[in-house]
Scaffold this active site. Structure first.
Site, short mmCIF file in Angstrom:
data_model
loop_
_atom_site.label_atom_id
_atom_site.label_comp_id
_atom_site.label_asym_id
_atom_site.label_seq_id
_atom_site.Cartn_x
_atom_site.Cartn_y
_atom_site.Cartn_z
CD GLU A 113 -2.82 -1.28 2.39
OE1 GLU A 113 -2.59 -0.56 3.37
OE2 GLU A 113 -3.74 -2.10 2.35
NE ARG A 288 -4.09 5.42 3.61
CZ ARG A 288 -4.58 4.52 4.40
NH1 ARG A 288 -5.05 4.87 5.57
NH2 ARG A 288 -4.61 3.27 4.03
CG HIS A 349 -9.43 6.21 6.80
ND1 HIS A 349 -10.42 5.28 6.60
CD2 HIS A 349 -8.27 5.50 6.88
CE1 HIS A 349 -9.90 4.06 6.55
NE2 HIS A 349 -8.59 4.17 6.73
P1 FAD Z 1 -12.98 0.01 17.00
O1 FAD Z 1 -12.74 -1.22 16.23
O2 FAD Z 1 -13.59 1.15 16.29
O3 FAD Z 1 -13.94 -0.35 18.24
C1 FAD Z 1 -14.46 0.68 19.04
C2 FAD Z 1 -15.37 0.08 20.10
O4 FAD Z 1 -15.63 1.02 21.12
C3 FAD Z 1 -16.75 -0.37 19.59
O5 FAD Z 1 -17.06 -1.60 20.20
C4 FAD Z 1 -17.70 0.69 20.15
O6 FAD Z 1 -19.00 0.23 20.39
C5 FAD Z 1 -17.02 1.01 21.46
N1 FAD Z 1 -17.38 2.30 22.00
C6 FAD Z 1 -17.07 3.54 21.52
N2 FAD Z 1 -17.58 4.48 22.33
C7 FAD Z 1 -18.22 3.85 23.34
C8 FAD Z 1 -18.96 4.27 24.46
N3 FAD Z 1 -19.16 5.55 24.74
N4 FAD Z 1 -19.50 3.33 25.27
C9 FAD Z 1 -19.34 2.01 25.01
N5 FAD Z 1 -18.64 1.55 23.96
C10 FAD Z 1 -18.09 2.46 23.13
N6 FAD Z 1 -6.48 -0.10 9.68
C11 FAD Z 1 -5.55 -0.98 9.26
O7 FAD Z 1 -4.52 -1.17 9.93
N7 FAD Z 1 -5.73 -1.68 8.11
C12 FAD Z 1 -6.84 -1.53 7.33
O8 FAD Z 1 -6.97 -2.18 6.31
C13 FAD Z 1 -7.82 -0.58 7.73
N8 FAD Z 1 -8.91 -0.37 6.97
C14 FAD Z 1 -9.89 0.45 7.45
C15 FAD Z 1 -11.07 0.59 6.73
C16 FAD Z 1 -12.11 1.36 7.22
C17 FAD Z 1 -13.38 1.51 6.42
C18 FAD Z 1 -11.96 2.02 8.46
C19 FAD Z 1 -13.07 2.85 9.03
C20 FAD Z 1 -10.77 1.91 9.18
C21 FAD Z 1 -9.74 1.13 8.67
N9 FAD Z 1 -8.55 0.98 9.38
C22 FAD Z 1 -7.60 0.10 8.95
C23 FAD Z 1 -8.39 1.57 10.72
C24 FAD Z 1 -8.70 0.49 11.77
O9 FAD Z 1 -9.76 -0.31 11.31
C25 FAD Z 1 -9.08 1.11 13.10
O10 FAD Z 1 -8.15 2.08 13.47
C26 FAD Z 1 -9.11 0.01 14.17
O11 FAD Z 1 -9.92 -1.05 13.77
C27 FAD Z 1 -9.62 0.60 15.48
O12 FAD Z 1 -9.79 -0.46 16.38
P2 FAD Z 1 -10.21 -0.15 17.85
O13 FAD Z 1 -10.29 -1.44 18.55
O14 FAD Z 1 -9.34 0.91 18.41
O15 FAD Z 1 -11.68 0.53 17.72
C1 SIN Z 2 -7.21 0.65 3.12
O1 SIN Z 2 -7.51 -0.52 2.95
O2 SIN Z 2 -6.91 1.44 2.22
C2 SIN Z 2 -7.21 1.16 4.52
C3 SIN Z 2 -5.96 0.77 5.16
C4 SIN Z 2 -5.75 1.58 6.39
O3 SIN Z 2 -6.52 2.46 6.70
O4 SIN Z 2 -4.74 1.32 7.05
#
Ligand code: FAD
Ligand code: SIN
Length: 528
Positions: A113, A288, A349
């Site tokens: 990427e 990006r 994002h």
């Molecule tokens: P999340 O997975 O967002 O989980 C958050 C949790 O917190 C949820 O369960 C929610 O309900 C809970 N929560 C929030 N607020 C509260 C509250 N007030 N009370 C109770 N619960 C709450 N990253 C990569 O490395 N590779 C990728 O390919 C990639 N692709 C992506 C594609 C998309 C479309 C998106 C949106 C992001 C992508 N990212 C990618 C970024 C990555 O997915 C996220 O940064 C990562 O998954 C965040 O994980 P997390 O566990 O921190 O939070």
């Molecule tokens: C993507 O698949 O382009 C998202 C990857 C990322 O946010 O790290």
């Protein structure tokens, strides 16, 4: 109502679940999700997870790429820790049941990427996140020490500030004793007491009009931590993904993974002409921040609402094998990506900043950890390298779990915690006030604090936000508490921090680009 658990985990994405699995052998765990367990940003991740797996890749190359993407504003020790632990963490995820695509030789198929000098992104077609989430959720559900509380909203952390004069056993140091959690179905607010609390609430993309983030991403964790007087960092660095599908009717915006550009797709203007070479010699696969700004500039020059991503020359088999999700999604809106170019537009994002943490996921508040997108570990610097965030969550949830377990026996529950004070809440607020303020907030942030900023725009944003803040706090003080009102309040808190940090940074660097300051890293930045 009160309940006591050893470990309270707020969030069911990769950060929360992987931490919960590790501490669960040492005590009772309660995990809270504001909607359903799988409705997380983690679920929507497409491209994959970056890790050093085979020659010719090396830890040093991945470290270098991460530092270059972050304009060397990264914390080098944290970068080294994350990358050198990447292989071990990914292998553990595989042992836990996550499947990644393989080549016929049996080796993992690695994608490339933007900003990566090697092929190092493990993936599961273009649905990597849902595969990881599936594996983690299945394992968590089977663990006898873990309880998941779905559709419960964490309002605030419990610290000394809630104790008034009852107990003050520290001298200036803030401690966390758990959190207040709302059951929106009956309006009850539970007092959850925990020896250790982990905030894993993900990002804040919904402070902007257009975002790839699911609707849960309203910055709740950052806001509640800031209200508890914790230290946040790097809030100005908001990553806009260059390519979300242009489809005005859809919220959140559907992502077109960068891996498609890694497989050869090319950004083109409305005349079908490539334009990225004008901005950066790495073309469509430049980091990006550069690609998003270039698209923003092309849209301003042409007056059009999107540019195109051309994947027509990519072999049909490759599209069907590696990008079935994107192919199916585009077909569902009448677009065959093998024959037509994909209209794309940048979308908010990822938030690189957030709750400041150390190498063990500790925050400035005692007994409180943070991991995942909510945290600012120092890994990303001024811009996150693609696919480094799933990795970051795994590495720091692991480290935080080890630290938690080592300190667990020294911590006792805090007694005398008062229940939530609902005095003076008489209004059932009108929903229109909240939805309108939310739209105003998103418009302020998108128009004045987006991909290209200026001192004047930031000043305007701050003035308009102040009005929203005053109105919302007044409403909050009088109203019966609701998820919508809490989210609005949290988004205003987070927007305030983004504007404050952006106003303090008197330079253009990485994701913070201001027309008032020349960029020190890339002289080809588009001028307005
Ligand atoms: P999340 O997975 O967002 O989980 C958050 C949790 O917190 C949820 O369960 C929610 O309900 C809970 N929560 C929030 N607020 C509260 C509250 N007030 N009370 C109770 N619960 C709450 N990253 C990569 O490395 N590779 C990728 O390919 C990639 N692709 C992506 C594609 C998309 C479309 C998106 C949106 C992001 C992508 N990212 C990618 C970024 C990555 O997915 C996220 O940064 C990562 O998954 C965040 O994980 P997390 O566990 O921190 O939070
Ligand atoms: C993507 O698949 O382009 C998202 C990857 C990322 O946010 O790290």
């Amino acid at each position: 109502m009160k309940r006591q658990v050893d470990f309270l985990v707020i969030g069911t994405g990769i950060a929360g679940l992987s931490y919960a699995l590790k501490v669960a052998d040492h005590g009772r765990v309660l995990i809270v999700s504001k909607t359903s367990v799988n409705e997380t940003a983690t679920w929507y991740a497409q491209g994959g997870i970056a890790a050093v797996m085979y020659n010719p890749d090396t830890y040093n190359k991945h470290i270098h790429d991460t530092l270059v993407a972050g304009s060397f504003l990264n914390n080098e020790e944290i970068v080294r820790i994350t990358i050198t632990e990447s292989t071990e963490r990914v292998k553990e995820l595989i042992e836990w049941g996550a499947h990644f695509d393989k080549e016929s030789s049996g080796r993992y198929a690695l994608a490339r990427e933007g900003g990566h000098s090697e092929f190092r992104v493990l993936h599961h077609q273009d649905r990597t996140g849902s595969e990881i989430q599936r594996a983690l959720t299945e394992k968590v559900i089977r663990h006898p020490n873990i309880e998941i509380l779905e559709n419960h909203f964490t309002i605030d952390l419990i610290t000394q500030h809630h104790l008034g004069k009852i107990v003050r056993r520290t001298h200036g140091d803030i401690q966390c004793f758990g959190a207040y959690v709302l059951n929106p179905e009956n309006g009850a607010i539970e007092t959850v007491l925990a020896k250790t609390t982990m905030i894993a609430t993900g990002g804040a993309g919904n402070v902007y009009q257009t975002t790839t983030n699911p609707t849960i991403a309203t910055g709740d964790g950052i806001a509640m931590f800031y209200r508890a007087k914790g230290i946040v960092d790097n809030m100005e660095f908001i990553q806009f993904h260059p390519t979300s599908l242009y489809n005005q009717r859809e919220k959140p915006s559907f992502l077109i993974t960068e891996a498609l550009r890694g497989a050869g797709a090319i950004l083109k203007d409305h005349k079908g002409k490539e334009f990225m070479q004008k901005y950066d010699k790495r073309g469509s696969l430049a980091p990006r921040d550069i690609v998003a700004r270039a698209i923003d500039n092309e849209m301003k020059l042409s007056g059009m609402e999107h540019v195109y991503l051309d994947a027509r020359h990519i072999h049909e088999r490759e599209i069907l094998d590696h990008f079935p999700g994107i192919h199916a999604k585009c077909l569902s809106i009448g677009l065959n990506i093998m024959k037509e170019m994909i209209p794309v537009v940048p979308a908010a994002h990822y938030i690189c900043g957030g709750i400041k943490t150390d190498a063990n996921g500790r925050t400035s508040i005692h007994h409180l950890y943070a991991s995942g997108e909510v945290a600012s570990t120092g890994l990303h610097g001024a811009n996150r390298l693609a696919s480094n965030s799933l990795l970051e969550a795994l590495v720091f949830s692991h480290r935080a779990s080890a630290d938690t377990i080592a300190r667990h026996s020294e911590i006792s529950f805090m007694e005398n915690i008062p229940d939530w004070n609902a005095e003076g809440t008489v209004l059932n607020e009108e929903m229109i006030l909240i939805t309108q303020s939310r739209k105003e907030l998103q418009s302020i942030m998108s128009n004045y604090v987006g991909i290209v900023r200026s001192n004047l725009r930031l000043e305007r944003a701050a003035q308009r936000l102040e009005i929203l803040y005053q109105e919302t706090e007044a409403l909050y003080d009088k109203s019966v508490i609701s998820v919508e009102l809490c989210e609005l309040r949290n988004m205003i808190n987070v927007a305030y921090l983004i504007i404050k940090f952006a106003s303090q940074r008197k330079e253009s660097i990485g994701l913070h680009y201001s027309i008032d300051y020349p960029s020190r890293e890339n002289q080809n930045h588009p001028k307005e």
